[in-house]
Design a protein around this motif. Structure first.
Motif, PDB file in Angstrom:
ATOM      1  N   SER A  18       9.288 -17.712  15.839  1.00 56.41           N
ATOM      2  CA  SER A  18       8.430 -18.220  16.912  1.00 56.41           C
ATOM      3  C   SER A  18       7.526 -17.139  17.514  1.00 56.41           C
ATOM      4  CB  SER A  18       9.284 -18.859  18.012  1.00 56.41           C
ATOM      5  OG  SER A  18      10.107 -17.892  18.627  1.00 56.41           O
ATOM      6  N   LEU A  19       7.569 -15.937  16.950  1.00 51.45           N
ATOM      7  CA  LEU A  19       6.733 -14.840  17.450  1.00 51.45           C
ATOM      8  C   LEU A  19       5.251 -15.176  17.280  1.00 51.45           C
ATOM      9  CD1 LEU A  19       6.651 -11.904  18.546  1.00 51.45           C
ATOM     10  CD2 LEU A  19       6.613 -11.155  16.164  1.00 51.45           C
ATOM     11  N   LYS A  20       4.512 -15.056  18.346  1.00 46.63           N
ATOM     12  CA  LYS A  20       3.071 -15.325  18.330  1.00 46.63           C
ATOM     13  C   LYS A  20       2.313 -14.028  18.058  1.00 46.63           C
ATOM     14  CE  LYS A  20       3.571 -19.549  19.868  1.00 46.63           C
ATOM     15  NZ  LYS A  20       4.099 -20.421  18.894  1.00 46.63           N
ATOM     16  N   ALA A  21       1.167 -14.158  17.456  1.00 40.08           N
ATOM     17  CA  ALA A  21       0.336 -12.997  17.131  1.00 40.08           C
ATOM     18  C   ALA A  21      -0.044 -12.229  18.391  1.00 40.08           C
ATOM     19  CB  ALA A  21      -0.908 -13.431  16.371  1.00 40.08           C
ATOM     20  N   THR A  22      -0.344 -12.938  19.461  1.00 41.41           N
ATOM     21  CA  THR A  22      -0.729 -12.247  20.703  1.00 41.41           C
ATOM     22  C   THR A  22       0.420 -11.416  21.254  1.00 41.41           C
ATOM     23  OG1 THR A  22      -0.207 -14.246  21.959  1.00 41.41           O
ATOM     24  CG2 THR A  22      -2.509 -13.895  21.381  1.00 41.41           C
ATOM     25  N   ALA A  23       1.643 -11.923  21.174  1.00 43.60           N
ATOM     26  CA  ALA A  23       2.800 -11.161  21.658  1.00 43.60           C
ATOM     27  C   ALA A  23       2.999  -9.907  20.812  1.00 43.60           C
ATOM     28  CB  ALA A  23       4.054 -12.032  21.632  1.00 43.60           C
ATOM     29  N   LEU A  24       2.841 -10.032  19.508  1.00 43.12           N
ATOM     30  CA  LEU A  24       2.980  -8.881  18.629  1.00 43.12           C
ATOM     31  C   LEU A  24       1.897  -7.848  18.914  1.00 43.12           C
ATOM     32  CD1 LEU A  24       4.305  -7.417  16.233  1.00 43.12           C
ATOM     33  CD2 LEU A  24       2.766  -8.715  14.738  1.00 43.12           C
ATOM     34  N   MET A  25       0.658  -8.289  19.063  1.00 48.88           N
ATOM     35  CA  MET A  25      -0.439  -7.357  19.328  1.00 48.88           C
ATOM     36  C   MET A  25      -0.272  -6.680  20.689  1.00 48.88           C
ATOM     37  SD  MET A  25      -2.271  -7.152  16.683  1.00 48.88           S
ATOM     38  CE  MET A  25      -0.895  -7.512  15.607  1.00 48.88           C
ATOM     39  N   ASN A  26       0.202  -7.414  21.687  1.00 51.07           N
ATOM     40  CA  ASN A  26       0.471  -6.803  22.995  1.00 51.07           C
ATOM     41  C   ASN A  26       1.538  -5.729  22.872  1.00 51.07           C
ATOM     42  OD1 ASN A  26      -1.385  -8.403  24.327  1.00 51.07           O
ATOM     43  ND2 ASN A  26       0.135  -9.891  24.994  1.00 51.07           N
ATOM     44  N   TYR A  27       2.606  -6.030  22.156  1.00 54.39           N
ATOM     45  CA  TYR A  27       3.681  -5.062  21.962  1.00 54.39           C
ATOM     46  C   TYR A  27       3.166  -3.823  21.233  1.00 54.39           C
ATOM     47  CZ  TYR A  27       7.743  -2.725  20.150  1.00 54.39           C
ATOM     48  OH  TYR A  27       8.654  -1.755  19.827  1.00 54.39           O
ATOM     49  N   MET A  28       2.396  -4.024  20.172  1.00 50.85           N
ATOM     50  CA  MET A  28       1.899  -2.895  19.391  1.00 50.85           C
ATOM     51  C   MET A  28       0.915  -2.045  20.200  1.00 50.85           C
ATOM     52  SD  MET A  28       1.591  -4.676  15.642  1.00 50.85           S
ATOM     53  CE  MET A  28       1.219  -3.186  14.727  1.00 50.85           C
ATOM     54  N   THR A  29       0.107  -2.681  21.029  1.00 48.49           N
ATOM     55  CA  THR A  29      -0.835  -1.941  21.871  1.00 48.49           C
ATOM     56  C   THR A  29      -0.095  -1.085  22.885  1.00 48.49           C
ATOM     57  OG1 THR A  29      -2.506  -3.659  21.602  1.00 48.49           O
ATOM     58  CG2 THR A  29      -2.770  -2.166  23.478  1.00 48.49           C
ATOM     59  N   ILE A  30       0.895  -1.668  23.547  1.00 46.68           N
ATOM     60  CA  ILE A  30       1.674  -0.921  24.535  1.00 46.68           C
ATOM     61  C   ILE A  30       2.432   0.212  23.856  1.00 46.68           C
ATOM     62  CG2 ILE A  30       3.652  -1.088  26.108  1.00 46.68           C
ATOM     63  CD1 ILE A  30       2.571  -3.933  26.809  1.00 46.68           C
ATOM     64  N   ALA A  31       3.001  -0.057  22.681  1.00 45.56           N
ATOM     65  CA  ALA A  31       3.715   0.984  21.945  1.00 45.56           C
ATOM     66  C   ALA A  31       2.777   2.123  21.563  1.00 45.56           C
ATOM     67  CB  ALA A  31       4.377   0.388  20.707  1.00 45.56           C
ATOM     68  N   ALA A  32       1.546   1.792  21.203  1.00 41.60           N
ATOM     69  CA  ALA A  32       0.574   2.837  20.847  1.00 41.60           C
ATOM     70  C   ALA A  32       0.238   3.693  22.063  1.00 41.60           C
ATOM     71  CB  ALA A  32      -0.686   2.202  20.281  1.00 41.60           C
ATOM     72  N   TYR A  33       0.092   3.061  23.223  1.00 43.78           N
ATOM     73  CA  TYR A  33      -0.178   3.826  24.442  1.00 43.78           C
ATOM     74  C   TYR A  33       0.990   4.727  24.811  1.00 43.78           C
ATOM     75  CZ  TYR A  33      -4.447   1.254  25.517  1.00 43.78           C
ATOM     76  OH  TYR A  33      -5.702   0.722  25.483  1.00 43.78           O
ATOM     77  N   LYS A  34       2.210   4.255  24.548  1.00 43.96           N
ATOM     78  CA  LYS A  34       3.395   5.056  24.853  1.00 43.96           C
ATOM     79  C   LYS A  34       3.642   6.134  23.809  1.00 43.96           C
ATOM     80  CE  LYS A  34       5.999   1.580  27.390  1.00 43.96           C
ATOM     81  NZ  LYS A  34       7.217   0.743  27.374  1.00 43.96           N
ATOM     82  N   GLY A  35       2.967   6.045  22.700  1.00 46.41           N
ATOM     83  CA  GLY A  35       3.133   7.038  21.647  1.00 46.41           C
ATOM     84  C   GLY A  35       4.204   6.685  20.638  1.00 46.41           C
ATOM     85  N   SER A  36       4.629   5.432  20.605  1.00 51.03           N
ATOM     86  CA  SER A  36       5.628   5.018  19.620  1.00 51.03           C
ATOM     87  C   SER A  36       5.004   5.042  18.229  1.00 51.03           C
ATOM     88  CB  SER A  36       6.125   3.608  19.920  1.00 51.03           C
ATOM     89  OG  SER A  36       6.813   3.599  21.152  1.00 51.03           O
ATOM     90  N   PRO A  37       5.784   5.396  17.227  1.00 53.75           N
ATOM     91  CA  PRO A  37       5.235   5.506  15.877  1.00 53.75           C
ATOM     92  C   PRO A  37       5.018   4.153  15.209  1.00 53.75           C
ATOM     93  CG  PRO A  37       7.557   5.984  15.848  1.00 53.75           C
ATOM     94  CD  PRO A  37       7.176   5.767  17.285  1.00 53.75           C
ATOM     95  N   PHE A  38       3.788   3.835  14.941  1.00 57.90           N
ATOM     96  CA  PHE A  38       3.445   2.671  14.129  1.00 57.90           C
ATOM     97  C   PHE A  38       2.611   3.187  12.987  1.00 57.90           C
ATOM     98  CE2 PHE A  38       4.492  -0.095  17.688  1.00 57.90           C
ATOM     99  CZ  PHE A  38       5.062  -1.152  17.011  1.00 57.90           C
ATOM    100  N   GLN A  39       2.848   2.656  11.812  1.00 60.27           N
ATOM    101  CA  GLN A  39       2.102   3.099  10.644  1.00 60.27           C
ATOM    102  C   GLN A  39       1.010   2.083  10.357  1.00 60.27           C
ATOM    103  OE1 GLN A  39       5.211   3.323   7.811  1.00 60.27           O
ATOM    104  NE2 GLN A  39       5.948   5.286   8.548  1.00 60.27           N
ATOM    105  N   TYR A  40      -0.217   2.534  10.423  1.00 68.07           N
ATOM    106  CA  TYR A  40      -1.358   1.654  10.158  1.00 68.07           C
ATOM    107  C   TYR A  40      -1.996   2.002   8.851  1.00 68.07           C
ATOM    108  CZ  TYR A  40      -0.856   0.329  14.969  1.00 68.07           C
ATOM    109  OH  TYR A  40      -0.358  -0.139  16.158  1.00 68.07           O
TER     110      TYR A  40
END
Length: 86
Positions: free
Chosen positions: A64-86
């Motif tokens: 049930s995960l929505k794209a907007t929820a995922l993008m919000n999480y990834m944006t906040i994680a990027a601001y916090k410096g969490s490692p995401f591989q793009y």
């Protein structure tokens, strides 16, 4: 106490398959860089304080995960410096 119906390896395989399916869905709608790990990090972040819930709850949360929820999480994680591989 009843034994858990899924052993850890079975949980991992089932959840990986479900996360990969959700990541594929995200890629089909234009979020081409999303991986199964991104999906799992987003969903599991809700359980950092409470612990992992039953499998049926995890499956529901992934599917049930929505794209907007995922993008919000990834944006906040990027601001916090969490490692995401793009």
């Amino acid at each position: 106490m009843d034994k858990e119906p899924f052993e850890n390896e079975e949980w991992v395989q089932a959840l990986n398959m479900i996360c990969e399916s959700k990541a594929e869905e995200m890629r089909l709608i234009g979020y081409e860089q999303v991986t199964a790990d991104d999906i799992w990090r987003c969903v599991s972040s809700k359980y950092e304080k409470t612990g992992i819930p039953p499998l049926h709850k995890l499956v529901n949360d992934v599917l049930s995960l929505k794209a907007t929820a995922l993008m919000n999480y990834m944006t906040i994680a990027a601001y916090k410096g969490s490692p995401f591989q793009y």
